[in-house]
Design a protein around this motif. Sequence first.
Motif, PDB file in Angstrom:
ATOM      1  N   ASP A 225      -3.603  -5.887   1.377  1.00 39.67           N
ATOM      2  CA  ASP A 225      -2.714  -4.838   1.854  1.00 39.67           C
ATOM      3  C   ASP A 225      -2.884  -3.571   1.019  1.00 39.67           C
ATOM      4  OD1 ASP A 225      -0.424  -4.164   3.708  1.00 39.67           O
ATOM      5  OD2 ASP A 225       0.503  -3.734   1.763  1.00 39.67           O
ATOM      6  N   ARG A 226      -3.006  -3.748  -0.306  1.00 42.78           N
ATOM      7  CA  ARG A 226      -3.240  -2.574  -1.162  1.00 42.78           C
ATOM      8  C   ARG A 226      -4.580  -1.919  -0.832  1.00 42.78           C
ATOM      9  NH1 ARG A 226      -1.276  -4.850  -7.121  1.00 42.78           N
ATOM     10  NH2 ARG A 226       0.990  -4.703  -6.722  1.00 42.78           N
ATOM     11  N   LEU A 227      -5.611  -2.751  -0.593  1.00 40.27           N
ATOM     12  CA  LEU A 227      -6.916  -2.216  -0.220  1.00 40.27           C
ATOM     13  C   LEU A 227      -6.831  -1.454   1.098  1.00 40.27           C
ATOM     14  CD1 LEU A 227      -9.967  -1.978  -0.648  1.00 40.27           C
ATOM     15  CD2 LEU A 227     -10.228  -4.213   0.462  1.00 40.27           C
ATOM     16  N   SER A 228      -6.088  -2.019   2.069  1.00 40.94           N
ATOM     17  CA  SER A 228      -5.925  -1.367   3.365  1.00 40.94           C
ATOM     18  C   SER A 228      -5.230  -0.012   3.202  1.00 40.94           C
ATOM     19  CB  SER A 228      -5.110  -2.262   4.303  1.00 40.94           C
ATOM     20  OG  SER A 228      -4.761  -1.586   5.484  1.00 40.94           O
ATOM     21  N   ARG A 229      -4.165   0.005   2.397  1.00 42.87           N
ATOM     22  CA  ARG A 229      -3.436   1.265   2.178  1.00 42.87           C
ATOM     23  C   ARG A 229      -4.331   2.294   1.487  1.00 42.87           C
ATOM     24  NH1 ARG A 229       2.187   0.958   2.641  1.00 42.87           N
ATOM     25  NH2 ARG A 229       2.970  -1.131   3.113  1.00 42.87           N
TER      26      ARG A 229
END
Length: 587
Positions: A225-229
């Motif tokens: 999720d952090r990578l996606s953001r």
Amino acid sequence: MNPKKLIWQIFPPLLLVFVTAMLLLSALVANRYSRFFVDYVSRELLLRAKVLEPELAKLIEERQWVLLGGIAERLASGGDVRVTLVSLQGEFLADSLGHLSAAEELAGLEEIQRAIQGESLAVQRFGFTEQREMLYVARPVLIGVHPVGVVRIGVPLDYYTEMLSWTRPAIAGLALGLGLAAALASLLVVRRVSIPLEEIQKQAQAFAQGDLTVRLPGFESLELDRLSRALNLMAKQLEDRFETIDRQKCEQEAIFAGIGEGLLVLDPEGRITNLNPAAMEILSLGDAYKKKLVEIVRNPALETFVQKTLLLETPVTAQIEIYQTDKVVRATGTALTDGKGRQIGVLLALYDLTHLLRLENVRKEFVANVSHELKTPITAIKGFVETLQDGAKDDPAELERFLAIIARQTGRLEMIVEDLLSLARIEQDGFEQAMERERTDLKELCKGALQLCQPNAKAKGISLILEEGEPHKLEINPRLVEQALINLLDNAIKYSGKGKEVRIGWFRSNQNWSLEVKDQGLGIPVEALPRIFERFYRVDKARSGNDLSTGLGLSIVKNIMKLHKGRVEVESQLGKGSSFRLLFPLD
């Protein structure tokens, strides 16, 4: 290098680890089961020997060997269990198999020796008497705490082997099943990781191809999720920056293309990498991209300027005449450098000075003409005044003649000043917007101009003829257009001989209404036609001293037509006359 998918990099090693772990676990369980079986059987056998220990000790002490054999058989319970009784010296005393053990070297056996020493011991080995794998358990026979003999109980391991023959596959199958279940679970886990990564990879490829409008969804995994953001933020920032770059590029291209100065960008070898329309017009260039400037524009001064600009880091300026287009430019060359300070080319700016130089020449010529036009009547007036002062005033005839000349020259000065003021008023900024217009009948306009010029025409014996056309009214400033017609009529009368005709009329042609003045005068040479609308220009300069005109009439006519969004046309033949047409656009 042949990259593989993440799932095939993680799943096979995990599967191998799980299967290996399960096989090792099955082996460990089987070993533990074997040891458990041996321990259990050993305890059972020792317990059975301990139950009969008092009776065995008594019979050994009383040396009742026959009875000992019976007890051995009873202890063996008639099965495959073998019971052997041995003295403390390792001698055979009795056996459930009868005297078959008498031939064995019992004293050298490990379990017998340990039992003689007062310890219990279980061992596994091949029994030569039984001709099978056996489990032997030996313990001392005690009276109180003192050993009097040894009892050894042997059990064949066939049953144990048979039990393991079906428990080991079961354990192995269970372990393999657990391993496959774990591998399947690991596959699902890996897929839960790889599917979002594939989605991230797909969107990253879209970003790389320039589609920055798509956005990655959120994921359950905190790291993903952090990578996606982070990728979404990167795409947003890149989109904003690209929009800024595109906007700046469009602005720069618009400025580059729309600027009045000619701009050229040359690489270090002098090849053109970019140029704007103004440069193409100034240098008369067509397709010049990636061509050397000095090869397509043969101009030694320009070639020297380009070479100097490429060699120097400071801006270079020079005035150069472009022979191909008859233009004079002020050229400025500036070196272009990259972020590391290395020269990547030069920028040439060409400012067209042709119009300014022409205006400067016109200004100088105008000043010279005004000075000349003013000096001629002033000199005449001054000369006649001095003559009168010297005594000519005492002669009435001479006084009258001189005063008439002075009056005529004064009138000429007045005409020059009035024409200059009219021209200045017409050319001043904002005059066109402030100019009043009204619908004016063309017939009345031509008749009015004709009547004002009639005295001069009559004095020279010239006929003024009105040629009426289709009735029409134009939205014009009647005073200015009448002045233009009067200027044309005056010129026609001035350059026409006695008995000639001057015609004025109007008609519609194509997209214009035309007011035309035709004469039968001297005509105008072809080479003079382009210049007759210049200020103070005269076709016959030799006659200018006796000509009372100012040389500004046609220039005033031209500017009046500009105010009305129209133009002036002229046709002339030497010795046959001239025709001037004022063309007004249709309403």
